[in-house]
Design a protein around this motif. Sequence first.
Motif, PDB file in Angstrom:
ATOM      1  N   ASN A 114       0.814  -1.219   0.000  1.00 56.16           N
ATOM      2  CA  ASN A 114       0.000   0.000   0.000  1.00 56.16           C
ATOM      3  C   ASN A 114       0.841   1.260   0.000  1.00 56.16           C
ATOM      4  OD1 ASN A 114      -1.482  -2.194   1.984  1.00 56.16           O
ATOM      5  ND2 ASN A 114      -2.870  -1.269   0.501  1.00 56.16           N
ATOM      6  N   LEU A 139       4.928   0.660 -10.040  1.00 57.24           N
ATOM      7  CA  LEU A 139       3.973   0.970  -8.982  1.00 57.24           C
ATOM      8  C   LEU A 139       2.855   1.891  -9.464  1.00 57.24           C
ATOM      9  CD1 LEU A 139       6.498   1.620  -6.090  1.00 57.24           C
ATOM     10  CD2 LEU A 139       4.886  -0.278  -6.191  1.00 57.24           C
ATOM     11  N   THR A 148      -0.585   2.604  -4.786  1.00 57.10           N
ATOM     12  CA  THR A 148       0.597   2.526  -3.927  1.00 57.10           C
ATOM     13  C   THR A 148       1.136   3.927  -3.688  1.00 57.10           C
ATOM     14  OG1 THR A 148       1.174   0.353  -4.832  1.00 57.10           O
ATOM     15  CG2 THR A 148       2.898   1.549  -3.659  1.00 57.10           C
ATOM     16  N   ALA A 262       0.392   3.878   4.320  1.00 57.89           N
ATOM     17  CA  ALA A 262       0.014   2.472   4.155  1.00 57.89           C
ATOM     18  C   ALA A 262      -1.370   2.211   4.729  1.00 57.89           C
ATOM     19  CB  ALA A 262       1.043   1.577   4.827  1.00 57.89           C
TER      20      ALA A 262
END
Length: 324
Positions: A114, A139, A148, A262
């Motif tokens: 994440n 990503l 992300t 995250a």
Amino acid sequence: MNALHAAPAVYDVTTQLLRDWPLPMPGCDGDKEERGHVLILGGSREMPGAVILAATAALRAGAGKLTVATGASVAQLVALALPEARVIGLAETDAGGFLPEAIARLDPLADRVNAMLIGPGMQDEAAAAELVHGLLERLQGSEDGSKTAVVLDACAMGTLLHAPPGWAPGEAFRFGQPVIVTPHCGEMAHLTGIEKTDIVSGPDARALASAAAWNAVVALKGARTVIAAPQGDMWQHEGGNVGLAISGSGDTLAGIIAGLAARGATLEQAACWGVALHARAGERLAERMGVLGYLAREIANEIPALLESIAGREADRADKTRKS
């Protein structure tokens, strides 16, 4: 936060602002995946501790799952220091960076993390830039990958000075999708070519200009930290103390920000909360230990309680206890 974006202004990062901008919280039955998976890429033969500090801070900020990618020469040391983490050893350049093959090695994680923090303890700026460009393409190259969050710190920020292959000659590099960069004034001078004294005397204008030019959320660190977003929004935070001016402090801040991202915080939110948490951790440590002499490794330990107190949950629990 729509109210915060109503007009171009500098918003003070106060407790009330943060409470009005609550962090994502997992459900009572949430697992570690719901709390977010953070990947920390960094460290080197000379600075393995930086990635340990950043990774610890990411967990203290509430991330649920941790992977660390670092140099093969120090991977076992890092794994012993971080029993909570999966640790991946990467082949290293002679200058202490990572070889391009690291991109393929980390590729299987691209759809499963994440947030990714790149930079703490890294060496070899050119090698770091090549690695960052390759990872960003993976990503941020798809609709799923764009979820992300990416935080660039320390050596990895030099990516801005090394355009990827195929970039128009003479054209300044700009991120395709926003990332967070966390320079102090000296690093900003390196990235922009502007004298450090000029940045110190006018941080707001420099942070705003850089955020727009780079398509990045810029956290320009100092006694007064300025956070600027690409669309022109800006926040400021004053606090902390000179005790935070110590080796490893910036690695810890970057880890806090990555841990919050995250969990699902937006880039701007993660930067503002991270800066505030880091400063207040320094204030708590100074109250107990004195302004000088506390260590960067001690900052992260203050974060869980600060998350509760800033959000007001400590007061809520105390009130429930009194009524029971």
